[in-house]
Design a protein around this motif. Structure first.
Motif, PDB file in Angstrom:
ATOM      1  N   ALA A   1      43.449  13.622  30.044  1.00 16.97           N
ATOM      2  CA  ALA A   1      42.343  13.010  29.301  1.00 16.97           C
ATOM      3  C   ALA A   1      41.124  13.903  29.349  1.00 16.97           C
ATOM      4  N   GLU A   2      40.309  13.776  28.315  1.00 18.87           N
ATOM      5  CA  GLU A   2      39.013  14.446  28.290  1.00 18.87           C
ATOM      6  C   GLU A   2      38.041  13.683  29.194  1.00 18.87           C
ATOM      7  N   VAL A   3      37.061  14.396  29.713  1.00 27.04           N
ATOM      8  CA  VAL A   3      36.066  13.763  30.583  1.00 27.04           C
ATOM      9  C   VAL A   3      35.367  12.631  29.847  1.00 27.04           C
ATOM     10  N   THR A   4      35.038  12.863  28.562  1.00 28.61           N
ATOM     11  CA  THR A   4      34.335  11.838  27.783  1.00 28.61           C
ATOM     12  C   THR A   4      35.172  10.574  27.657  1.00 28.61           C
ATOM     13  N   ASP A   5      36.460  10.730  27.338  1.00 29.67           N
ATOM     14  CA  ASP A   5      37.349   9.568  27.185  1.00 29.67           C
ATOM     15  C   ASP A   5      37.525   8.849  28.517  1.00 29.67           C
TER      16      ASP A   5
ATOM     17  N   GLN B   1      42.261  20.780  36.284  1.00 25.00           N
ATOM     18  CA  GLN B   1      41.816  21.038  34.914  1.00 25.00           C
ATOM     19  C   GLN B   1      42.994  21.550  34.080  1.00 25.00           C
ATOM     20  N   SER B   2      43.046  21.075  32.862  1.00 28.13           N
ATOM     21  CA  SER B   2      44.119  21.486  31.957  1.00 28.13           C
ATOM     22  C   SER B   2      43.836  22.871  31.397  1.00 28.13           C
ATOM     23  N   SER B   3      44.891  23.602  31.122  1.00 29.32           N
ATOM     24  CA  SER B   3      44.736  24.916  30.494  1.00 29.32           C
ATOM     25  C   SER B   3      44.247  24.789  29.061  1.00 29.32           C
ATOM     26  N   ALA B   4      44.282  23.564  28.529  1.00 29.60           N
ATOM     27  CA  ALA B   4      43.827  23.346  27.158  1.00 29.60           C
ATOM     28  C   ALA B   4      42.311  23.359  27.042  1.00 29.60           C
ATOM     29  N   GLY B   5      41.601  23.244  28.148  1.00 29.61           N
ATOM     30  CA  GLY B   5      40.144  23.259  28.083  1.00 29.61           C
ATOM     31  C   GLY B   5      39.532  22.795  29.377  1.00 29.61           C
TER      32      GLY B   5
END
Length: 356
Positions: free
Chosen positions: A24-28, A55-59
């Motif tokens: 999940a994104e931090v915002t979500d 942390q994901s490699s996606a960002g």
């Protein structure tokens, strides 16, 4: 639930949410947790330090959960090792304490504990330290040993530890008295009732005792008594009160009479036990949430079942038939006392009616 391995409520909630989502994104994640993004990111960093998130490699703003089996298993192993080390340290300290106690000075045989929180904490330590038996004289609250201000901590039966508790009769009249005593009996605690306990007292394994100090105008205090002549006297006091107390029986299963006919049911036995403990018909009706006439009708039924005409005879026959417990040596406990006649007196009700 995961607090035992070092996670607080926020970290556990974040990890559970992240496991459910996978990533999940931090915002979500902040939106789902109803937290500011800064607090959410700080929580994720703590999970990362515990090996539960990364942390994901996606960002940089996208996080993934570590597999619970491996991640939590590692934390459990770590805390299990820490507990083993703590147990070892506790055992060594206990051995050192026992060695030192062999030459304990007279003035060290008694501790004075002051302050409500200190008294409660010391009582809990005393109770949890027991490995064989906890004995208690209780007044004020149904289950527990009250401190100097009348508040108590509940006794909870643990596997392998016998609990013998004597309560003052006033406990039966309290709003939650019967409920708490029923719960204690359900935990297989042995409970007896006397007119009045001489003092509040708890004894653990016959090695340590605790009694409250009531000094007018001062803060709550208690005495902790270690192995000594005074401790032997306190143990003797408990045993004397225990022998004279009436065993309490609540919520028992249906029984059979001597002739094999159906005996009194569970409610009958509750009524009988409370009457033998000295309560009037009105008090019994209130405690068991029954009508007064229902209590009186059940008493008449018990008298018919026992084949007697007075409540005094019913008390004796109840012991003979095994409907209530007996004292040591087969002697009926309070067997000479008449059942209350329903008006507060101890006279037997003629004719077994119970109504005046």
């Amino acid at each position: 639930m995961l607090g035992v391995i070092g996670l607080d409520a926020r970290q556990e909630s974040a990890y559970r949410t992240l496991v459910a989502l996978g990533a999940a994104e931090v915002t979500d994640l902040a939106h789902r947790l109803a937290l500011p993004e800064t607090d959410t990111e700080r929580t994720l960093r703590r999970l990362e330090r515990n090996g539960l998130a990364a942390q994901s490699s996606a960002g940089a703003d996208r996080w993934v959960a570590a597999p619970p089996g491996a991640a939590l298993g590692a934390l459990l192993t770590q805390h299990r090792h820490e507990l083993e080390q703590a147990e070892l340290a506790a055992a060594l300290l206990a051995e050192e304490y026992r060695a030192e106690a062999a030459e304990t000075a007279v003035h060290d045989l008694i501790e004075v504990v002051t302050g409500a929180s200190a008294v409660t904490r010391r009582f809990l330590q005393l109770q949890l330290s027991a490995t064989a038996e906890v004995c208690a004289l209780v007044a004020g609250r149904a289950v527990g040993v009250p401190d100097a201000e009348g508040e108590g901590a509940g006794l909870g039966a643990r596997n392998g530890v016998v609990h013998r508790v004597v309560v003052g009769r006033e406990v039966l009249a309290q709003p939650c008295g019967i409920t708490e005593l029923s719960a204690a009996l359900g935990r297989e605690e042995q409970v007896r009732v006397v007119e009045r306990v001489p003092t509040r007292l708890v004894v653990a394994d016959r090695r340590t005792a605790m009694v409250p100090l009531s000094v007018r105008g001062s803060q709550p205090a208690a005495l902790v008594v270690h192995e000594s002549g005074l401790l032997e006297s306190l143990v003797g006091l408990f045993e004397a009160v225990w022998r004279e107390a009436l065993p309490l029986r609540l919520g028992a299963d249906d029984t059979l009479s001597e002739e094999g006919a159906p005996g009194p049911d569970a409610t009958d036995l509750e009524v009988l036990s409370l009457l033998l403990a000295g309560m009037t018909d009105t008090s019994v009706a209130k405690q068991l949430d029954l009508g007064l006439r229902t209590v009186q009708r059940r008493v008449r039924g018990l008298m018919e079942l026992a084949g007697v005409t007075t409540r005094l005879q019913l008390g004796w026959r109840a012991y003979e038939k095994g409907w209530v417990a007996r004292g040591a040596g087969g002697r009926p406990v309070h067997g000479g006392d008449a059942l209350p006649d329903g008006t507060g007196g101890g006279r037997p009700a003629p004719g077994g009616d119970g109504e005046r």
